[in-house]
Design an enzyme around this catalytic site. Structure first.
Site, mmCIF file in Angstrom:
data_model
loop_
_atom_site.group_PDB
_atom_site.id
_atom_site.type_symbol
_atom_site.label_atom_id
_atom_site.label_comp_id
_atom_site.label_asym_id
_atom_site.label_seq_id
_atom_site.Cartn_x
_atom_site.Cartn_y
_atom_site.Cartn_z
ATOM 1 N N HIS A 67 101.154 12.389 77.707
ATOM 2 C CA HIS A 67 99.912 11.435 78.387
ATOM 3 C C HIS A 67 100.408 9.949 78.187
ATOM 4 C CE1 HIS A 67 96.194 9.917 79.443
ATOM 5 N NE2 HIS A 67 95.413 10.945 79.404
ATOM 6 N N HIS A 107 96.831 7.956 84.305
ATOM 7 C CA HIS A 107 95.567 8.038 84.817
ATOM 8 C C HIS A 107 95.896 6.809 86.031
ATOM 9 C CE1 HIS A 107 92.687 8.560 81.220
ATOM 10 N NE2 HIS A 107 93.503 9.478 81.438
ATOM 11 N N GLU A 142 96.171 12.394 87.184
ATOM 12 C CA GLU A 142 94.856 12.963 86.657
ATOM 13 C C GLU A 142 93.536 12.757 87.438
ATOM 14 O OE1 GLU A 142 94.203 12.205 82.454
ATOM 15 O OE2 GLU A 142 92.271 13.158 82.411
ATOM 16 N N ASP A 176 91.047 17.278 85.283
ATOM 17 C CA ASP A 176 90.295 17.408 83.932
ATOM 18 C C ASP A 176 88.751 17.713 84.331
ATOM 19 O OD1 ASP A 176 88.498 16.121 82.198
ATOM 20 O OD2 ASP A 176 90.226 14.949 81.423
ATOM 21 N N HIS A 179 86.186 15.029 83.875
ATOM 22 C CA HIS A 179 86.035 14.115 84.812
ATOM 23 C C HIS A 179 85.552 14.645 86.369
ATOM 24 C CE1 HIS A 179 89.500 11.999 82.448
ATOM 25 N NE2 HIS A 179 88.508 11.947 81.655
ATOM 26 N N HIS A 211 92.975 19.800 82.034
ATOM 27 C CA HIS A 211 92.303 19.257 80.927
ATOM 28 C C HIS A 211 91.134 19.908 80.624
ATOM 29 C CE1 HIS A 211 94.770 15.244 80.846
ATOM 30 N NE2 HIS A 211 95.286 16.385 80.214
ATOM 31 N N ASP A 224 82.479 9.820 81.953
ATOM 32 C CA ASP A 224 83.661 10.287 81.228
ATOM 33 C C ASP A 224 83.450 10.299 79.622
ATOM 34 O OD1 ASP A 224 86.089 10.796 80.289
ATOM 35 O OD2 ASP A 224 87.050 9.128 81.035
ATOM 36 N N GLU A 256 90.869 18.440 75.362
ATOM 37 C CA GLU A 256 90.554 16.973 74.925
ATOM 38 C C GLU A 256 89.384 16.949 74.506
ATOM 39 O OE1 GLU A 256 91.845 15.295 78.619
ATOM 40 O OE2 GLU A 256 93.504 14.333 77.888
HETATM 41 ZN ZN ZN Z 1 88.240 11.322 79.955
HETATM 42 FE FE FE Z 2 91.899 14.109 80.848
HETATM 43 FE FE FE Z 3 93.781 11.417 80.636
#
Ligand code: ZN
Ligand code: FE
Ligand code: FE
Length: 275
Positions: A67, A107, A142, A176, A179, A211, A224, A256
């Site tokens: 990442h 990101h 992401e 994710d 997200h 994720h 987030d 995460e």
């Molecule tokens: Zn996040």
């Molecule tokens: Fe993530």
């Molecule tokens: Fe991330």
């Protein structure tokens, strides 16, 4: 094969992360390529990388995920910030090259009021300047929560970036769950529908990693804030459904969630067993 793991500290090196992954029942993991502020990274020790590669082969690990520092912004208004992002991304990709079967997740950035089109243009230009056809690592965009002026909270924005890539086979997407829900795709209500929409706009063939995070906030909140599985608005049932979904089969599923190692071991156990 179910590949499930969690984000791990890289402070003790690569082989140490492999051992930690095994200790929590993981057969994949994620790590930051350098500290989150994006400061200088020491060169990877080739013996350490080789030890991890061997351990992964021996224990049947899936792809792992590196990442990028989350402070990078390749679509900042400020050219110095954009340049720093490009240099860091390029340097990370160089250092990841000896790593077997590894994705590089980042990101996309925040356009800071320049507008989505300008943001997408900066990101696309940065990637086209960096990504090489001969590199081994596939770079993942992401999906973002849409906090502030983040680019990549709508599937259409990711598709637009992918469409502009000179070397599209070296790009993919990491979804994710926190997200995506925060962005307004109601995963808790209709996980199948969200994945169908992703397929329609981006294509499931582009989805390379996931994720798994619960969210402290309702769908569409753009906040987030990650939660442990079952302690947020997505709920355990959503994760069981995703875990068994054919669209996610064989992809690395990375936690995460706000956890220490024992909490990660418990969540990995939930995902492996409790169906
Ligand atoms: Zn996040
Ligand atoms: Fe993530
Ligand atoms: Fe991330």
């Amino acid at each position: 094969m179910l590949y499930v793991g969690c984000h791990l500290s890289s402070a003790k090196g690569f082989a140490a992360m492999g051992r930690t992954a095994l200790s929590v029942g993981a057969n994949t993991f994620q790590f930051f390529t350098r500290n989150p502020r994006g400061s200088r990274a020491k060169p990877a020790d080739p013996e350490d990388v080789a030890a991890l590669n061997a351990m992964r082969a021996e224990h049947g690990f899936g792809p792992i995920v590196a990442h990028a520092p989350y402070t990078l912004n390749p679509c900042s208004m400020d050219e110095r910030v954009r340049e720093f992002a490009r240099e860091t991304l390029a340097d990370d990709l160089r250092r990841l090259e000896p790593m077997a079967d590894c994705y590089y997740n980042f990101h996309p950035g925040s356009h800071g009021g320049q507008g989505m089109e300008a943001g997408i243009t900066w990101i696309s230009e940065a990637l086209n300047a960096i990504v090489r056809p001969e590199q081994r690592t596939v770079v993942l965009l992401e999906t973002m929560a849409g906090k502030g002026s983040e680019v990549g909270s709508r599937f259409e924005e990711l598709r637009e970036i992918l469409d502009r890539m000179a070397v599209p086979e070296k790009l993919g997407v990491c979804l994710d769950t926190c997200h995506v829900s925060d962005a307004g795709y109601d995963l808790a209500a209709d996980p199948d529908g969200v994945l169908t929409e992703f397929d329609r706009v981006v294509g499931l063939g582009r989805l390379r990693a996931v994720h798994l995070n619960d969210s402290r906030n309702p769908a569409g909140s753009h906040k987030d804030r990650h939660a442990r599985l079952g302690e947020g608005t997505l709920g355990l049932e959503t994760f069981y459904r995703l875990r068994a979904h054919p669209a996610l089969a064989g992809l690395p599923l990375i936690l995460e969630t706000p956890n220490e190692l024992d909490g990660y071991a418990r969540e990995i156990g939930l995902l492996r067993g409790n169906l």
